[in-house]
Design a protein around this motif. Sequence first.
Motif, PDB file in Angstrom:
ATOM      1  N   LEU A  40      -9.416 -22.812 -45.204  1.00  0.00           N
ATOM      2  CA  LEU A  40      -9.758 -20.903 -45.191  1.00  0.00           C
ATOM      3  C   LEU A  40      -8.810 -20.740 -44.428  1.00  0.00           C
ATOM      4  N   ASP A  41      -7.916 -21.477 -43.778  1.00  0.00           N
ATOM      5  CA  ASP A  41      -6.475 -21.712 -42.482  1.00  0.00           C
ATOM      6  C   ASP A  41      -5.861 -21.400 -43.936  1.00  0.00           C
ATOM      7  N   TYR A  42      -5.778 -22.340 -44.592  1.00  0.00           N
ATOM      8  CA  TYR A  42      -5.087 -23.031 -45.858  1.00  0.00           C
ATOM      9  C   TYR A  42      -4.213 -21.765 -46.761  1.00  0.00           C
ATOM     10  N   TYR A  43      -5.240 -21.566 -47.730  1.00  0.00           N
ATOM     11  CA  TYR A  43      -5.317 -20.979 -48.399  1.00  0.00           C
ATOM     12  C   TYR A  43      -5.066 -19.315 -48.039  1.00  0.00           C
ATOM     13  N   LEU A  44      -5.370 -18.948 -47.029  1.00  0.00           N
ATOM     14  CA  LEU A  44      -4.347 -17.527 -46.343  1.00  0.00           C
ATOM     15  C   LEU A  44      -3.473 -17.855 -46.121  1.00  0.00           C
ATOM     16  N   GLU A  45      -3.086 -19.261 -45.740  1.00  0.00           N
ATOM     17  CA  GLU A  45      -1.623 -19.050 -44.942  1.00  0.00           C
ATOM     18  C   GLU A  45      -0.831 -19.557 -46.399  1.00  0.00           C
ATOM     19  N   LEU A  46      -0.987 -20.107 -47.506  1.00  0.00           N
ATOM     20  CA  LEU A  46       0.019 -20.157 -48.579  1.00  0.00           C
ATOM     21  C   LEU A  46       0.064 -18.619 -49.650  1.00  0.00           C
ATOM     22  N   VAL A  65      -8.863 -18.156 -37.483  1.00  0.00           N
ATOM     23  CA  VAL A  65      -8.980 -19.027 -38.781  1.00  0.00           C
ATOM     24  C   VAL A  65      -9.852 -20.400 -38.726  1.00  0.00           C
ATOM     25  N   LEU A 120     -13.410 -23.234 -37.925  1.00  0.00           N
ATOM     26  CA  LEU A 120     -13.616 -24.096 -38.970  1.00  0.00           C
ATOM     27  C   LEU A 120     -13.916 -25.171 -38.063  1.00  0.00           C
ATOM     28  N   GLU A 124      -0.275 -15.966 -47.902  1.00  0.00           N
ATOM     29  CA  GLU A 124       1.002 -15.248 -47.290  1.00  0.00           C
ATOM     30  C   GLU A 124       2.677 -16.000 -47.739  1.00  0.00           C
TER      31      GLU A 124
END
Lengths: 249, 475, 247
Positions: free
Chosen positions: B64-70, A11, A15, B72
């Motif tokens: 997206l990376d941030y919110y997916l990690e959060l 991801v 990005l 999880e």
Amino acid sequence: MADRNEFLQMVRDSLGVASGRVIEPDDATAFFEDQSGVSDQAAAVREHADSSRADLLDEMADAAEEIGWVIHRSTSPEDAVAAVTEICRSAGAKSVLRSTHDVFERVPVDAALSAEGMAVSIATREPSDDDAVDLERRLELRERAFDTDVGITGVDYAVAETGTVVINPRQGVSRLVSLTPPMHIAILEAGQVLPSLDELFLLAHDDFQKGAHRGMINLITGPSRTADIEANLVIGVHGPVEVHLVIVG
Amino acid sequence: MRVRSAEFKKRSAETARDPRRQAALQMLYDGLHKGRIAAAAATDNWEELRVKGRAIKWHTIRNLDYYLELLEERVVANGGKVYFANDDAEASEYVMGVARANDVKTVIKSKSMVSEEMGLNEAFEEAGIRPVETDLGEYIIQLANEPPYHLIAPAIHKTREEISDLIQQAAGGPREEDPKDLTKTARRLLREEFRTAEMGVSGVNFAVAETGSIALVTNEGNGRMVTSAPRVHVAIMGMEKVIPSMQDLSTMLRILIRSATGQRISSYVTIVNGPRKAPEEDGPDEFHLVIVNNGRENLLKDPQLREALLCIRCGACLNACPVYRKAGGHAYGWVYPGPIGAVITPVMSGKKRAKDLPFASTLCGACREVCPVSIDLPTLLLRLRSDLAEGKAAPGERSSVLMERLSFKIWRFGMLHASAFGLGGRIASAGMWPISRRGWLRRLPPPFSGWTSSRDFPRIAFRPFRARFRSRGGG
Amino acid sequence: MRVTLFVTCVVDQFYPEVGESVVNVLGRQGIGVDFPAAQTCCGQPAFNAGFTDEARAVAERFLEVFEGADPIVVPSGSCAAMVRNLYGELFRDDPELLQKAKAIGERLYEFSEYLVDVLKRPDLAASLDGSATYHQCCHLLRELGVDVQPKSLLGSIEGLEMREMEQAEVCCGFGGTFAVKFPELSTAMLNDKLDNAAATGADMLVASDATCLMHMEGGIRRRGDSIQPVHIAQLLDRATAEQESRV
């Protein structure tokens, strides 16, 4: 098997960003709002729901009726008991399952329903530390929920914007009482109505911050419905066919 | 699920000729499309909500990376398990593992488009587990062994006669044709499944990162059953479905539901915060969230195509699309039909297999007009056409034939030289003269024969406007 | 006052009479017309077909030919939308041309938009006996947001009865190469459009774009429908000419 680190790296690569970065705040989402203010805002919402109880109740009644709730307004607990009894009697109910919402202390329906010859049971079980025993008791409750004619619950909130009642399942408030019986009766009291979904989700957020959230939040708006056969609206698929909202106050 | 998008021309033409399917597709315009228009008109701050919803989604996708990690982290904190699946096979394998570990014999499913991508029902069957779709439309197409026709009305193409046959086969008993009776019978059949199934599988309308919750939007109540009655709940989501805050849900639900069905809210909105929390009376002991990539990274890594990940799967662009309403859902050949399908199917599943889809649009703009998050679908289609026409992104993906390429080279020359343009017009006009009647032609050679199969074509004017303007001495 | 006419390649070659009507109508409003003879096409056919390089070359030329022209009037919502909106996409990686395209886009108007929004003449005091139904061309309506302007022009024609057809805002199925690549879908859409138009019983089917008109007229001729396809400029031309002759 997939690796979560690789996934998240994919991801980031897509990005073009690095890991561990600080993200830019954005006004669009409530995420960046001052979290310490949530509890104060929630208190203000509750205060408003209480002080504007009469207006909100009227708005709720109108919206709920429009969406398919059958509305029964009663001015006293005795009227409410009578309304519930009449609904169950005219439906020919033989069995009734109710939650343990507080409202039943003020609107004691059990005796009146029993007097009509209905089997009244409470949708709760004695929790057990023994997992197997607890499971067995839960399964027994599930069977009752599937076999009952009418489910009666209080509500935790209502939303005037949409005619929605909100139920937070917990001990004594089974997820199934408002779902599996063909008829659901919800008893709503003054002071429980929120203006809109915004206030509802603010309160839900507040619950999370306090660690007071439960496994599920149920928003229920009218009867179960479908339009999957030639776009014909049919009321009552898997959920209740008939839903009544008894308003006290 | 196998990608059959290469058959678009053939299958869409069949549907365009089929009066039963056309009648069904017309209902989408009269019902859902007009319902959406009325719902939007009845909402004072509708445009404001769309702008806000779009901004919430863009913010999330960009981070997206941030919110997916959060997400999880918070799902785990709620007592759930999270699995990141890179493709459909990994996702299926994980779900089968959960089912086997719980000795599952029957799975009840609430609608999940990602599970269609995975061909999850087939995977269950191969594993000896019985999958039962519980959304009435999904149930009908499961009985018919067909993929969904529409994002929110999966069996809209089926006539009540066809549905009668399917339900009668499943239920035995007398044949019923009234939708009410058919629904009642399906209710009876599925109730036993709800009562006994060991595992529930659902999709996800929104996942809330901050609280580790998922929101499910249903009208029938099956979403509640699937997440309340069985011991195990597996929720499957495309990785773009996350939003940051619980409080963002009000905006997202408002735009999703109005756009999907024209309702202010659906009968049930179910917010699942992980497994049952003791001492609750019911709910699953296990909650698994499967977050799926399966080609979404191809959208994510392209700054322009990324916009397609804003999609909240309301289906409004299908109802609005005059091409979808002729071609039908199955012609698109995969899980997502209509304008959004024409954008994401080629990118997610490989452009070579779905070359026709970006061209199967008149670019009329009806999709963008109704999209709750204003995805610029016509421009994304144009972008894909630009990639495909001459195989710019990859030579193997070239969609045009030599004749077309040649035509545009000649066209370019003509358009760059006004004298050639004028002369070319004269020559073409003269050439058309012998085969035209009263200024119109009934037949043209391929590839233009597609036009004249049903329409006359005008002869180029003997005297174009430029000549007339000159002779009238200007304006 | 003078305007520069971008007549469009389709009007120039297939519907020259539409271009003449534009000149006539504008003339009656006291507007002179300049016509740069070097003009050809805006590049849309290639752009829509995915031939971006070809489209860009032709679009660049368009920018040169119309450099400095102000205002530019186009009897096509589709070609106007190409210049005003889609050049932004076409030149997204070329800031200089992007700036040029933006400047020209701001000076360019579709015909009915120009009459109503710029000249402020939603009513041309025209008259014509008969009935008509109006097809809302997609790009005019949804790319440019021009909706009421043509309707007010048509609605103000004395003696003309406007009859709204079902699904007036739905595409006729043209879509450039779409009509050739997917003839079954395109034809099915066209037949719906023509059925809806015929159901009004109107004498005329009015549209604001020659390409849509060409598609619909091709179908009308093949089907043998009696409705008369007409461009809004032609209708306004006739309606203002009658008024002129009466005076």
